[in-house]
Design a protein around this motif. Structure first.
Motif, PDB file in Angstrom:
ATOM      1  N   LYS A 272       0.847  -1.202   0.000  1.00  0.00           N
ATOM      2  CA  LYS A 272       0.000   0.000   0.000  1.00  0.00           C
ATOM      3  C   LYS A 272       0.882   1.252   0.000  1.00  0.00           C
ATOM      4  O   LYS A 272       0.867   2.045   0.936  1.00  0.00           O
ATOM      5  CB  LYS A 272      -0.916   0.010   1.237  1.00  0.00           C
ATOM      6  CG  LYS A 272      -1.872  -1.169   1.348  1.00  0.00           C
ATOM      7  CD  LYS A 272      -2.945  -1.122   0.258  1.00  0.00           C
ATOM      8  CE  LYS A 272      -3.883  -2.308   0.355  1.00  0.00           C
ATOM      9  NZ  LYS A 272      -4.893  -2.304  -0.735  1.00  0.00           N
ATOM     10  N   LEU A 275      -0.324   4.892   0.938  1.00  0.00           N
ATOM     11  CA  LEU A 275      -0.698   5.212   2.307  1.00  0.00           C
ATOM     12  C   LEU A 275       0.537   5.297   3.192  1.00  0.00           C
ATOM     13  O   LEU A 275       1.399   4.422   3.138  1.00  0.00           O
ATOM     14  CB  LEU A 275      -1.653   4.160   2.881  1.00  0.00           C
ATOM     15  CG  LEU A 275      -2.978   3.933   2.138  1.00  0.00           C
ATOM     16  CD1 LEU A 275      -3.764   2.813   2.817  1.00  0.00           C
ATOM     17  CD2 LEU A 275      -3.803   5.211   2.088  1.00  0.00           C
ATOM     18  N   GLN A 279      -1.733   6.639   7.921  1.00  0.00           N
ATOM     19  CA  GLN A 279      -2.952   6.482   7.134  1.00  0.00           C
ATOM     20  C   GLN A 279      -3.381   5.024   7.052  1.00  0.00           C
ATOM     21  O   GLN A 279      -4.577   4.714   7.095  1.00  0.00           O
ATOM     22  CB  GLN A 279      -2.721   7.031   5.723  1.00  0.00           C
ATOM     23  CG  GLN A 279      -2.576   8.528   5.655  1.00  0.00           C
ATOM     24  CD  GLN A 279      -2.125   9.013   4.284  1.00  0.00           C
ATOM     25  OE1 GLN A 279      -1.348   8.331   3.586  1.00  0.00           O
ATOM     26  NE2 GLN A 279      -2.581  10.188   3.879  1.00  0.00           N
ATOM     27  N   LYS A 282      -5.090   3.996  10.279  1.00  0.00           N
ATOM     28  CA  LYS A 282      -6.468   4.498  10.323  1.00  0.00           C
ATOM     29  C   LYS A 282      -7.373   3.649   9.441  1.00  0.00           C
ATOM     30  O   LYS A 282      -8.532   3.378   9.789  1.00  0.00           O
ATOM     31  CB  LYS A 282      -6.511   5.951   9.863  1.00  0.00           C
ATOM     32  CG  LYS A 282      -5.929   6.927  10.867  1.00  0.00           C
ATOM     33  CD  LYS A 282      -6.003   8.359  10.344  1.00  0.00           C
ATOM     34  CE  LYS A 282      -5.413   9.343  11.364  1.00  0.00           C
ATOM     35  NZ  LYS A 282      -5.442  10.734  10.842  1.00  0.00           N
ATOM     36  N   ARG A 283      -6.838   3.218   8.274  1.00  0.00           N
ATOM     37  CA  ARG A 283      -7.608   2.364   7.374  1.00  0.00           C
ATOM     38  C   ARG A 283      -7.912   1.033   8.046  1.00  0.00           C
ATOM     39  O   ARG A 283      -9.041   0.516   7.977  1.00  0.00           O
ATOM     40  CB  ARG A 283      -6.816   2.144   6.083  1.00  0.00           C
ATOM     41  CG  ARG A 283      -7.314   1.009   5.190  1.00  0.00           C
ATOM     42  CD  ARG A 283      -8.584   1.357   4.455  1.00  0.00           C
ATOM     43  NE  ARG A 283      -9.109   0.218   3.710  1.00  0.00           N
ATOM     44  CZ  ARG A 283      -8.728  -0.115   2.466  1.00  0.00           C
ATOM     45  NH1 ARG A 283      -7.835   0.622   1.829  1.00  0.00           N
ATOM     46  NH2 ARG A 283      -9.269  -1.156   1.865  1.00  0.00           N
ATOM     47  N   ARG A 286     -10.586   1.445  10.687  1.00  0.00           N
ATOM     48  CA  ARG A 286     -11.914   1.582  10.081  1.00  0.00           C
ATOM     49  C   ARG A 286     -12.433   0.233   9.600  1.00  0.00           C
ATOM     50  O   ARG A 286     -13.594  -0.135   9.862  1.00  0.00           O
ATOM     51  CB  ARG A 286     -11.845   2.558   8.913  1.00  0.00           C
ATOM     52  CG  ARG A 286     -13.220   2.866   8.293  1.00  0.00           C
ATOM     53  CD  ARG A 286     -13.140   3.947   7.237  1.00  0.00           C
ATOM     54  NE  ARG A 286     -12.461   3.486   6.017  1.00  0.00           N
ATOM     55  CZ  ARG A 286     -11.287   3.917   5.621  1.00  0.00           C
ATOM     56  NH1 ARG A 286     -10.617   4.829   6.339  1.00  0.00           N
ATOM     57  NH2 ARG A 286     -10.736   3.461   4.514  1.00  0.00           N
ATOM     58  N   ASP A 287     -11.566  -0.525   8.893  1.00  0.00           N
ATOM     59  CA  ASP A 287     -11.986  -1.837   8.403  1.00  0.00           C
ATOM     60  C   ASP A 287     -12.292  -2.791   9.549  1.00  0.00           C
ATOM     61  O   ASP A 287     -13.260  -3.568   9.485  1.00  0.00           O
ATOM     62  CB  ASP A 287     -10.889  -2.440   7.517  1.00  0.00           C
ATOM     63  CG  ASP A 287     -10.834  -1.806   6.141  1.00  0.00           C
ATOM     64  OD1 ASP A 287     -11.517  -0.795   5.926  1.00  0.00           O
ATOM     65  OD2 ASP A 287     -10.092  -2.326   5.278  1.00  0.00           O
TER      66      ASP A 287
END
Length: 419
Positions: A272, A275, A279, A282-283, A286-287
């Motif tokens: 990734k 990112l 970041q 944070k992803r 959230r997931d």
């Protein structure tokens, strides 16, 4: 009129023939295959990445071995002159991502046809199915002078100049079997050890076989040998049953061959790269929140291709059946580290049969960079992959062939027969 023999009907040989014929020489182009441009035909997966439309600075930066030697060749016949040549020869070109240049038709055969049309216009004599057994020369004082070639059938062809454009050892099925190196050795030229370049890499990890066929786009890699990073890049890669391949890996491989040949090295994949670590965390948060009641193994569909998920779980050390809401902060951070720095252990490369180019070859110290003429044998020239010059992917190696071939052909004196 001086007679010039060119050994090899690939990119460098055909361009040398064009340049020499345009200077008024009589040309005999010898090719052992049943047709010209056999390797050109398969380059770029049959599309022929004919050159790169970058500026001169980038052109030199993409040459891995002996870039300074190519100064005269590149400036005398650069990528834009080459593109103009093909356009005028009836083969329109297009420029794609990364400044890679292809024929508009996407058919490498159109590049070959354009060259053949020009050769015909210039009355270049082409002899197919013709193998050269040896170079012919004589010694006058302390210096050798080329006299021609002896063919495999024993017949001798006399010439005022000979250009060796036989290629390297990659893709032996196209006729590249190292003849040029033998010719160079027999005339006392030094050879730099040959190795496969732009070649797939072999990896120690068994999971590569499970990922075979998986292509990853827009990833970043870092190749580390010892404590030093020897290559980093961004692009596309492919998992194979033995390790990794794809455009990004091929460029990394040439650095590996040059700096760490035969040794173990570490390859890190950033899955990734768009990112930052913050970041990405944070992803993941959230997931994980959206899938908090699912098992870890069922919560990663939005992050990776399905084929990669079991491997990522195994490498993470997290139980795949563990509920997402039970994953600790430390486990999440460790998983983020894995995503940004997915490790492979490189153990070597595939062989010449799978290599796009050859690294090593005739030492450039024995060649005049302003003309491509041998410093040891008057009237003998070398061009293309047979020389110890190579570059990364993107059309740069073909540009080396075009430029050195053109320089060799155009450097032969018009009155060479009077030497």
């Amino acid at each position: 009129m001086s007679k010039v023999i060119i050994i090899g009907g690939g990119a460098a040989g055909m361009m040398a023939a064009v340049a020499a014929a345009e200077n008024g020489h009589s040309i005999l182009l010898l090719e052992k295959n049943e047709k010209l441009g056999k390797k050109l035909f398969i380059t770029g997966k049959g599309r022929c990445n004919v050159t790169n439309a970058c500026d001169m600075e980038d052109l030199f930066q993409n040459v891995l071995t002996n870039p300074k030697f190519l100064y005269s060749a590149f400036y005398a016949y650069d990528n834009h002159r080459l593109m103009s040549f093909f356009e005028k020869a009836g083969c329109p070109l297009k420029t794609e991502r990364g400044e890679r240049v292809f024929p508009v038709s996407d058919h490498s055969s159109d590049i070959i046809k354009a060259l053949m049309r020009r050769l015909k216009e210039l009355s270049v004599e082409v002899a197919l199915h013709t193998c050269v057994e040896a170079l012919l020369w004589e010694e006058i004082g302390e210096r050798k002078h080329i006299k021609g070639v002896r063919l495999q059938n024993g017949r001798e062809e006399r010439a005022d100049a000979v250009i060796v454009a036989t290629g390297g050892l990659s893709y032996a099925s196209t006729g590249s079997d190292g003849d040029g190196y033998r010719f160079a050795e027999e005339t006392s030229h030094k050879l730099i050890q040959t190795r496969p370049g732009l070649v797939p890499l072999e990896a120690e990890e068994s999971f590569c076989a499970k990922l075979m066929g998986l292509s990853l786009k827009n990833v970043a890699i870092s190749l580390v040998y010892g404590s030093k990073e020897i290559y980093s890049g961004f692009g596309e890669m492919l998992f194979t049953h033995f390790g990794v391949s794809g455009p990004l890996i091929l460029s990394a491989a040439s650095h590996y061959v040059k700096r760490a040949w035969g040794e173990r090295a570490a390859l890190y994949i950033d899955l990734k790269p768009a990112l930052s670590m913050e970041q990405l965390d944070k992803r993941l948060l959230r997931d994980f929140e959206e899938n908090k009641n699912k098992a870890f193994k069922n919560a990663l569909g939005g992050l990776f291709p399905a084929k990669l998920i079991p491997v990522m779980i195994s490498c993470s050390g997290i139980d795949g059946n563990k509920k997402v809401n039970e994953i600790t902060r430390e486990e999440r951070k460790g998983f983020a580290d894995l995503i940004k720095r997915f490790p492979l252990t490189i153990t070597g490369t595939r062989g010449f049969a799978e290599a796009i180019i050859t690294q090593g070859g005739v030492s450039v110290k024995d060649i005049n960079p302003s003309t491509m003429e041998s410093k040891l044998v008057e009237g003998l020239y070398f061009a293309g992959e047979v020389l110890d010059v190579d570059a990364l992917t993107g059309g740069f190696n073909l540009q080396i062939a075009w430029s050195t071939g053109h320089l060799a052909g155009s450097s032969i004196p018009t009155d060479i027969s009077k030497r």
